[in-house]
Write an enzyme that holds these catalytic residues in place. Structure first.
Site, PDB file in Angstrom:
ATOM      1  N   ASN A   1     -45.866 -11.244 -30.718  1.00 12.32           N
ATOM      2  CA  ASN A   1     -46.257 -11.245 -32.146  1.00 12.32           C
ATOM      3  C   ASN A   1     -47.310 -10.196 -32.500  1.00 12.32           C
ATOM      4  OD1 ASN A   1     -48.415 -12.353 -30.862  1.00 12.32           O
ATOM      5  ND2 ASN A   1     -48.592 -14.156 -32.189  1.00 12.32           N
TER       6      ASN A   1
ATOM      7  N   ASP B   1     -50.364  -9.536 -31.481  1.00 10.39           N
ATOM      8  CA  ASP B   1     -51.819  -9.752 -31.465  1.00 10.39           C
ATOM      9  C   ASP B   1     -52.477  -9.180 -30.208  1.00 10.39           C
ATOM     10  OD1 ASP B   1     -51.035 -11.543 -29.541  1.00 10.39           O
ATOM     11  OD2 ASP B   1     -51.999 -13.302 -30.439  1.00 10.39           O
TER      12      ASP B   1
ATOM     13  N   ASP C   1     -49.533 -23.992 -13.044  1.00 13.83           N
ATOM     14  CA  ASP C   1     -50.783 -23.846 -12.302  1.00 13.83           C
ATOM     15  C   ASP C   1     -51.614 -25.102 -12.559  1.00 13.83           C
ATOM     16  OD1 ASP C   1     -52.997 -22.583 -10.961  1.00 13.83           O
ATOM     17  OD2 ASP C   1     -52.216 -20.656 -11.636  1.00 13.83           O
TER      18      ASP C   1
ATOM     19  N   ASP D   1     -54.736 -24.632  -7.766  1.00 10.85           N
ATOM     20  CA  ASP D   1     -55.895 -23.748  -7.705  1.00 10.85           C
ATOM     21  C   ASP D   1     -56.982 -24.306  -6.771  1.00 10.85           C
ATOM     22  OD1 ASP D   1     -57.052 -21.333  -9.136  1.00 10.85           O
ATOM     23  OD2 ASP D   1     -58.649 -22.791  -9.515  1.00 10.85           O
TER      24      ASP D   1
HETATM   25  O1  TEU Z   1     -59.162 -18.279  -7.219  1.00  9.00           O
HETATM   26  C1  TEU Z   1     -60.001 -18.771  -6.228  1.00  9.00           C
HETATM   27  C2  TEU Z   1     -60.595 -17.758  -5.378  1.00  9.00           C
HETATM   28  O2  TEU Z   1     -60.721 -17.979  -4.207  1.00  9.00           O
HETATM   29  C3  TEU Z   1     -61.034 -16.532  -6.060  1.00  9.00           C
HETATM   30  O3  TEU Z   1     -62.323 -16.715  -6.499  1.00  9.00           O
HETATM   31  C4  TEU Z   1     -60.955 -15.364  -5.169  1.00  9.00           C
HETATM   32  O4  TEU Z   1     -61.845 -15.503  -4.110  1.00  9.00           O
HETATM   33  C5  TEU Z   1     -61.313 -14.165  -5.955  1.00  9.00           C
HETATM   34  O5  TEU Z   1     -60.650 -14.215  -7.170  1.00  9.00           O
HETATM   35  C6  TEU Z   1     -60.930 -12.927  -5.215  1.00  9.00           C
HETATM   36  O6  TEU Z   1     -61.313 -11.833  -5.982  1.00  9.00           O
HETATM   37  C7  TEU Z   1     -58.641 -19.169  -8.141  1.00  9.00           C
HETATM   38  C8  TEU Z   1     -57.874 -18.430  -9.209  1.00  9.00           C
HETATM   39  O7  TEU Z   1     -56.771 -17.787  -8.633  1.00  9.00           O
HETATM   40  C9  TEU Z   1     -58.799 -17.498  -9.914  1.00  9.00           C
HETATM   41  O8  TEU Z   1     -58.145 -16.696 -10.872  1.00  9.00           O
HETATM   42  C10 TEU Z   1     -59.869 -18.329 -10.583  1.00  9.00           C
HETATM   43  O9  TEU Z   1     -60.837 -17.479 -11.135  1.00  9.00           O
HETATM   44  C11 TEU Z   1     -60.547 -19.282  -9.602  1.00  9.00           C
HETATM   45  O10 TEU Z   1     -59.630 -19.952  -8.765  1.00  9.00           O
HETATM   46  C12 TEU Z   1     -61.284 -20.360 -10.362  1.00  9.00           C
HETATM   47  O11 TEU Z   1     -60.383 -21.217 -10.971  1.00  9.00           O
HETATM   48 CA    CA Z   2     -49.198 -12.655 -28.675  1.00  4.20          CA
END
Ligand code: TEU
Ligand code: CA
Length: 562
Positions: A23, A25, A98, A199
């Protein structure tokens, strides 16, 4: 080994904010994904892992959730989501959501309640502690820099946040938290989702008492992991999740497991009674990092022998016991072709080599959006262009606390930043790579005129078509899924070679990880009669003697040995 559809599948990760904007944005959205389902079908993937699309203030780009049962406004509505799921299922594609339940957003109604008063009914949903002598309750550090504790003025206590201060950790010791999580999982499963990527799931159980991390020296990174990675009640919590939420459904699950060991991974993914199907391990992601060096989290050159050692250890440890997930990229990592290949002269060849590597190991392969095009890292020229909280915090820490020159700090942030993976998907050579008709939320990589899906789909020699071929080969050759992995030439510093064996079917995989032309020699112990080439990234002369091959730069070949 049991046959399971999730072992045979290839997963494609979508980072919705950067995939396709419907869209104008500037932000990718669910309708944008719907428009590209035929593209995914053409690639041939079986499952999509969708990074978070729930309501979120986006302090950490959706990994901070304020409502688990609503879609983020910018991404669309639940109705759009239902249409997306139906569109996937019509095409035989499954959907993994997720699941981010180590923490919520501080704007989640649970947290808003929890920090009103100490005796609030939701107080115990989070982890609160009084200060110690006017300081934080312990010395744990957040993954994003600084203390893992935030002081709350209202109630005079601190709350724990292993990630940003807008991501308070949930208190899994509280049974009410667990039943809320299992209920929301069932809610999505009833709507038809096929599984979850979980996660940082191995961080949900903390050692009671939350002891201080051991301090080795002031410039060493002491993060407290020993007290919250794979904690004492992790397996119990996950077994309960399996019973209460997953078991009645036919699901695919993968736990993101920072710092997980092979022994822990076997416990988590055990064929008979493990709570998860597979985990994302991180050892190969640390080969070019010095995680212990707090001053820089330095980037160093990785070595092929280390890569072999790590991957072989994981392949062997889980063989016949658990199951591996295979990845070199995701939304948190730099682009694989820039990191493990060559994003200059041999971009196409090395991207194909890395694809061959992933799809020929034993485990379930994960493709991160744009990997099938050989998308590369981007170098931003100012810190303002970064959108990722980790990149911005890191830059500030390097310059303000460590006194590094801004240029040097920016360079470090450039090579390691998660935003390398988050620049918009490159669909075609029109403005903004066809990602949006507006202004993209993050800059497009300027190489989109050359690297884009339109070009790749049209070119039979492209990385896209090579990935398509790898995916088809997997479907046609059970040895790619079930075959035993055995490393050969363990000491070779340039060539990574291995076999995969299932009964009397055997594949030989030869990968030259260099820009040079090393010679591959096959030992007499491995028998070869009329070998058949399954796939390669250069054209191969059929008359060549497999016992001694001079490889081209980043050459990859897979043979069936009869
Ligand atoms: O990532 C967890 C994690 O271990 C990350 O902090 C990783 O060490 C880092 O990104 C490496 O550069 C998960 C998700 O995939 C991430 O996007 C989130 O920021 C994080 O958890 C918190 O939810
Ligand atoms: Ca959009």
């Amino acid at each position: 080994m049991k046959q399971q559809w999730w072992k045979e599948s290839v997963v494609y990760q979508i980072y919705p904010r950067s995939f396709n904007d419907s869209n104008g944005d500037g932000i990718g959205d669910l309708r944008g994904i719907i428009q590209k389902l035929d593209y995914l079908k053409e690639l041939g993937i079986d499952v999509v892992w969708l990074s978070p699309v729930y309501k979120s203030p986006n302090d950490d780009m959706g990994y901070d959730i304020s409502d688990y049962q609503e879609i983020m406004d910018e991404f669309g509505t639940l109705h759009d989501w239902e249409e997306l799921l139906a569109g996937m299922h019509e095409r035989g594609i499954k959907l993994m959501m997720d699941l981010v339940v180590n923490h919520t957003s501080d704007e989640h109604p649970w947290f808003i309640e929890a920090h009103k008063t100490k005796d609030n009914s939701h107080r115990d949903y989070y982890i609160w502690r009084p200060g110690k002598e006017g300081r934080e309750p312990n010395n744990w550090l957040s993954f994003f820099g600084g203390s893992a504790w935030e002081y709350d003025q209202v109630t005079g206590e601190y709350y724990l946040h292993l990630f940003s201060k807008k991501q308070p950790d949930l208190n899994w010791e509280n049974p009410a938290v667990r039943s809320e999580v299992f209920a929301l999982m069932r809610w999505w499963l009833d709507k038809g989702v096929d599984g979850f990527r979980m996660d940082v799931i191995n961080l949900i159980s903390k050692v009671p008492g939350l002891p201080d991390a051991q301090v080795r020296s002031p410039d060493r990174y002491q993060w407290g992991g020993q007290y919250f990675v794979h904690g004492p009640r992790l397996l119990e919590f996950l077994q309960e999740m399996k019973r209460e939420a997953l078991e009645p459904y036919d699901t695919i699950t993968v736990g993101e497991a920072a710092a997980v060991t092979t022994e822990q991974a076997v416990e988590l993914t055990d064929e008979e009674n493990g709570p998860l199907n597979m985990v994302f391990q991180f050892e190969h992601m640390s080969l070019d990092r010095d995680l212990d060096d707090r001053t820089a989290r330095a980037v160093k050159r990785w070595k092929l022998l280390d890569l072999k050692q790590v991957m072989t250890r994981w392949e062997k440890a889980l063989e016949g016991r658990g199951w591996n997930s295979l990845y070199l990229s995701n939304h948190d990592q730099p682009r694989q072709v820039s990191r493990f290949g060559d994003d200059g002269r041999y971009r196409v060849e090395s991207a194909k080599l890395l694809g061959t590597f992933l799809h020929l190991l034993q485990g379930t392969p994960y493709i991160y959006q744009g990997e099938e095009l050989g998308m590369t890292n981007v170098a931003f020229d100012s810190v303002e262009e970064y959108r990722d909280i980790a990149a911005r915090n890191r830059y500030r820490e390097l310059v303000e606390e460590r006194g590094m020159q801004p240029g040097e700090a920016l360079q470090l942030v450039n090579v390691g930043s998660r935003d390398n993976a988050r620049t918009p998907m490159q669909w075609d050579d029109s403005d903004n790579a066809g990602f949006t008709s507006g202004t993209p939320w993050i800059k497009v990589n300027p190489n989109y005129r050359e690297i884009n899906a339109k070009q790749a789909v049209a070119d039979p020699q492209s990385i896209f078509h090579y990935y398509q071929q790898l995916i088809q080969l997997r479907k046609a050759n059970p040895v790619m899924v079930e075959g035993r992995y055995d490393l050969i030439l363990p000491e070779d510093e340039e060539i990574y070679a291995f076999t995969r064996t299932l009964d009397d079917d055997r594949l030989l995989v030869i990968l030259n990880f260099t820009t040079g032309t090393p010679v591959f020699r096959l030992s007499e112990e491995i028998t070869v009669n009329s070998p058949e080439l399954l796939i390669s990234n250069y054209s191969v002369d059929a008359a060549e003697d497999l016992r001694q091959l001079t490889l081209k730069p980043f050459e990859a070949r897979v043979y069936r040995l009869h």
